[in-house]
Design an enzyme around this catalytic site. Sequence first.
Site, mmCIF file in Angstrom:
data_model
loop_
_atom_site.group_PDB
_atom_site.id
_atom_site.type_symbol
_atom_site.label_atom_id
_atom_site.label_comp_id
_atom_site.label_asym_id
_atom_site.label_seq_id
_atom_site.Cartn_x
_atom_site.Cartn_y
_atom_site.Cartn_z
ATOM 1 C CB SER A 126 -0.775 0.139 1.254
ATOM 2 O OG SER A 126 -1.178 1.683 1.232
ATOM 3 C CE1 TYR A 142 -4.432 -2.114 4.680
ATOM 4 C CE2 TYR A 142 -3.099 0.239 3.825
ATOM 5 C CZ TYR A 142 -3.715 -1.038 4.010
ATOM 6 O OH TYR A 142 -4.248 -1.015 2.750
#
Length: 223
Positions: A126, A142
């Site tokens: 990500s 995250y």
Amino acid sequence: MGFEAALELILSGDHQVIALARSEEKLSRLLEIAKGLNPDCTIYPVAFDIVHDDYHDLIPFIASRFDNRVDILINNAGVLVNKPFAELLETDFVEMIQSNFLGHVRITQALLPLLGAGSHIVNIGSMGGYQGSAKFAGLSAYSASKAALHTLTECLAAELAEQQIKVNCLALGSAQTEMLEKAFPGYESPVMAFEMGKYIADFALTGHKFFNGKIIPVALSTP
């Protein structure tokens, strides 16, 4: 995106796909759509949790259907929690690490005996975990878990070089997925899930010819 990548891979009929997911309902839908797009495709939907389930039966199942060789492993499983750092519990960090990092460690270790020269491991990271990229409030747990996956990619590429196994990571920006909609209600990504799924599938098939040990940002905005 994993759903869409699987559909992209079965279109030509040149590839066999084993799709792992926790949801039997989504796997049934995947099989239905795949057979609708290509009735002759070979796809095996398997309900499996890469974090918690026992690999004892899974690996022989894969080996028997793929003639003891896996050419591509796409590590796409993951979850996201959007919560201010002050409100995060230790269990939130544990969940992120388990789902976004340790699950990929487990499946990769389990499949190593079936990966050979020319194989390609693609980790789905990500932009949240990409060094120097813009960061967003609420995504510390995250993003940290994705950063761990990025570093694992670089380490594995070096460690598996003698076996001629390539390892790369796509650090994705936003795409219109269920996870994005849940984390950021009302936000609309300029990239559709099927577009990102096609990119992932294409990269899995060809990216190892040009890259190894790379964390590649895939986003419309710059870091």
